[in-house]
Design a protein around this motif. Structure first.
Motif, PDB file in Angstrom:
ATOM      1  N   GLN A  38       0.823  -1.214   0.000  1.00 32.59           N
ATOM      2  CA  GLN A  38       0.000   0.000   0.000  1.00 32.59           C
ATOM      3  C   GLN A  38       0.851   1.256   0.000  1.00 32.59           C
ATOM      4  O   GLN A  38       0.524   2.243  -0.670  1.00 32.59           O
ATOM      5  N   SER A  39       1.937   1.236   0.742  1.00 36.52           N
ATOM      6  CA  SER A  39       2.766   2.443   0.853  1.00 36.52           C
ATOM      7  C   SER A  39       3.495   2.769  -0.444  1.00 36.52           C
ATOM      8  O   SER A  39       3.992   3.879  -0.621  1.00 36.52           O
ATOM      9  N   ILE A  44      -5.392   6.101  -3.307  1.00 34.61           N
ATOM     10  CA  ILE A  44      -6.210   4.910  -3.515  1.00 34.61           C
ATOM     11  C   ILE A  44      -5.816   4.296  -4.850  1.00 34.61           C
ATOM     12  O   ILE A  44      -5.621   4.999  -5.843  1.00 34.61           O
ATOM     13  N   PHE A  45      -5.689   2.984  -4.888  1.00 38.54           N
ATOM     14  CA  PHE A  45      -5.106   2.315  -6.053  1.00 38.54           C
ATOM     15  C   PHE A  45      -5.901   2.524  -7.336  1.00 38.54           C
ATOM     16  O   PHE A  45      -5.324   2.749  -8.388  1.00 38.54           O
ATOM     17  N   GLN A 101      -6.668   7.259   3.605  1.00 38.54           N
ATOM     18  CA  GLN A 101      -5.940   6.371   4.515  1.00 38.54           C
ATOM     19  C   GLN A 101      -6.840   5.271   5.059  1.00 38.54           C
ATOM     20  O   GLN A 101      -6.401   4.129   5.274  1.00 38.54           O
ATOM     21  N   LYS A 104      -7.093   2.525   2.485  1.00 39.02           N
ATOM     22  CA  LYS A 104      -5.865   1.748   2.392  1.00 39.02           C
ATOM     23  C   LYS A 104      -5.716   0.805   3.586  1.00 39.02           C
ATOM     24  O   LYS A 104      -5.326  -0.360   3.422  1.00 39.02           O
ATOM     25  N   THR A 107      -8.078  -2.135   3.324  1.00 42.73           N
ATOM     26  CA  THR A 107      -7.582  -3.090   2.343  1.00 42.73           C
ATOM     27  C   THR A 107      -6.523  -3.993   2.954  1.00 42.73           C
ATOM     28  O   THR A 107      -6.519  -5.217   2.733  1.00 42.73           O
ATOM     29  N   GLY A 149      -4.260  -4.772  -3.693  1.00 43.13           N
ATOM     30  CA  GLY A 149      -4.126  -3.427  -3.161  1.00 43.13           C
ATOM     31  C   GLY A 149      -5.344  -2.565  -3.373  1.00 43.13           C
ATOM     32  O   GLY A 149      -5.399  -1.437  -2.865  1.00 43.13           O
ATOM     33  N   CYS A 151      -9.115  -1.238  -2.942  1.00 40.60           N
ATOM     34  CA  CYS A 151     -10.182  -1.210  -1.926  1.00 40.60           C
ATOM     35  C   CYS A 151     -11.503  -1.546  -2.613  1.00 40.60           C
ATOM     36  O   CYS A 151     -12.315  -0.664  -2.912  1.00 40.60           O
TER      37      CYS A 151
END
Length: 524
Positions: A38-39, A44-45, A101, A104, A107, A149, A151
């Motif tokens: 995620q980082s 958001i992906f 956040q 993420k 997820t 990754g 959501c």
């Protein structure tokens, strides 16, 4: 100082803890890994994630949503049928952390739960080397990391599939019915559990001599009960039909509706490149299982059938990769354990040790290449995604101040989730798949495609244009009368629309970035 004699209970407990650690420890390690995934991308992906976390916030603020006016030209507008109701309920507590956040972190929690559940299913079956098999999640490839990754509710769906297969394998129809009911409230394609139950029933006859009809019957009863209990009933049934029947009925319109790349088959070269470790294990262990069919148990066959089915589906569409890997992480160890080709079995054979060493080297190579490819993608994608996010956040700020309650025309249907996240005061054309727009108002959908092309209907869309469709389409009158809008958001790749708007007298360019242009129409 305490001495532990060989064979003492404490030494045995320590060895067992090392060879079969607690589920909580595996979950923590998995959470740490997926937190790093995620980082790698600070936003958001994907586009749908904006929608899901925003719906969760709207639910927290307003209670159960009975209508969804933010999607002005879809069936959602007047009668919302939340096709992922329980997923949005799950997201509600995370909205307090900030929407980006929160999405993420939610997820990561679901990712860790998938790994933990996969491990638990092996642990309760006393599969030797269970922790080693969980390393497959790390070597599963960049496409898997990308899908994990996101959501999106497919993560919760994976949990339901794993639990459902476990209950089918243990022949517990009452519990299966309950899981199916909850599944129907959480995911639009929950009928997959019925299909898997039908497979399990057939396998039951093959292995135990009786067709276990109670399994598909329990799944069906649970699914029906879940749909009836849905807070948006009966409108949830319409949304289910659009998403699961009409979506595929209109699949031939892919070039017209732009349903997304994830429904397209993966090129065979990509399928082999991304999945070569898991596919190789399936071929190796599957061949051993076919040679020793009598040693494969019914429980193993249930998970193996699910794994093979999703492996085929992972080739037909990228969106099934995230199912195939967790199912493989359960089915492959069970198969290997049954036929005696697991890590512990290979270690006891001289030739097997070389085979195991070779597999370990191939796995290490796969993990390295997959992580490197994902990080390279993240490095390239992050500046673009940040610019995209900032662009729509800026535009949403302007619209929130100047167009509350108004419908906003957005040329790219995929821009609406991010616009909604940053501005829920305005209204938009469609949310999620454009199939909802086309289903509710096909004429206006054709108009949208013509406007996006600068007023001329693209050749690809002509097959669905009604007789006598006006060409060229006059931009200002059509935008005002058919879409009731005075603001147009055009993604930068809609060049013909942008050029046409700039040439239209009275149109004001309110905002421009590397990603979007915002136009304001002259007041009539």
């Amino acid at each position: 100082m305490v001495r532990w004699a060989p064979g003492s209970s404490r030494l045995f407990a320590l060895r067992r803890w090392l060879t079969m650690p607690p589920v909580a420890l595996v979950a923590l390690v998995a959470a740490a890994f997926f937190l790093q995934i995620q980082s790698a991308i600070p936003t958001i992906f994907d586009d749908d994630g904006y929608y899901h976390i925003k719906v969760a916030e709207l639910t927290a603020r307003n209670g159960i949503l009975r209508s969804f006016p933010w999607a002005a030209f879809t069936p959602f507008r007047d009668h919302f049928g939340d096709k992922e109701f329980l997923f949005h309920v799950f997201l509600v507590p995370f909205t307090g952390l900030g929407l980006v956040q929160g999405a993420k972190l939610a997820t990561v929690v679901l990712d860790a739960a998938i790994v933990a559940l996969s491990y638990h299913l092996l642990r309760v079956r006393q599969v030797r080397g269970a922790p080693l098999w969980m390393l497959l999640f790390i070597g599963a490839g960049s496409l898997f990391f990308w899908r994990m990754g996101q959501c999106r509710p497919h993560l919760g769906s994976i949990l339901f599939v794993l639990i459902g297969l476990h209950l089918m394998a243990r022949r517990r129809p009452m519990a299966l019915a309950l899981v199916a009911a909850v599944y129907a409230l959480a995911y639009t394609a929950s009928h997959v559990i019925l299909i898997l139950a039908m497979l399990a029933a057939v396998l039951h006859r093959r292995y135990l001599g009786r067709l276990a009809l109670e399994l598909p019957l329990a799944a069906l009863v649970g699914l029906v009960a879940g749909q009836l209990l849905h807070p948006n009933f009966p409108h949830n049934l319409l949304i289910w039909k659009i998403q699961n029947i009409d979506f595929y009925r209109f699949a031939w319109l892919q070039g017209i509706l732009d349903l997304g790349a994830e429904i397209k088959p993966l090129p065979l070269s990509d399928y082999l490149r991304v999945h070569f470790v898991v596919l190789g294990l399936w071929l190796f262990i599957g061949a051993a299982a076919l040679r020793r069919r009598q040693r494969v148990s019914y429980e193993t066959a249930v998970f193996a059938a699910g794994g093979v089915a999703f492996g085929i589906m992972a080739y037909t569409g990228a969106r099934f990769t995230e199912y195939w890997i967790p199912l493989s992480c359960v089915a492959l160890p069970l198969l290997a354990n049954d036929v005696g080709v697991g890590p512990a079995d290979l270690m006891s054979r001289p030739g097997g040790r070389w085979a195991l060493a070779g597999m370990a080297a191939v796995f290490a190579l796969s993990a390295y290449l997959g992580l490197r490819e994902f990080m390279q993608f993240a490095h390239t994608f992050t500046p673009i995604k940040l610019a995209y996010d900032k662009s729509l956040r800026d535009i949403a700020g302007i619209l929130a101040r100047e167009a509350p309650g108004e419908i906003i025309y957005h040329a790219a249907w995929s821009d609406s989730p991010a616009l909604l996240l940053y501005n829920d005061k305005s209204r938009y054309l469609v949310m999620l798949d454009p199939i909802y727009f086309y289903y509710a108002d096909p004429y206006r959908y054709v108009l949208l495609r013509a406007i996006n092309a600068g007023g001329i209907l693209p050749a690809a869309v002509r097959p669905i244009a009604p007789p006598g469709f006006p060409e060229p389409v006059e931009l200002l009158p059509t935008l005002r009368t058919q879409f009731s809008t005075r603001f147009v958001v055009a993604r930068i790749d809609f060049r013909r629309l942008i050029d046409a708007m700039r040439k239209t007298p009275g149109v004001i360019e309110r905002y421009r970035s590397t990603q979007h242009v915002l136009f304001e129409l002259p007041r009539s």
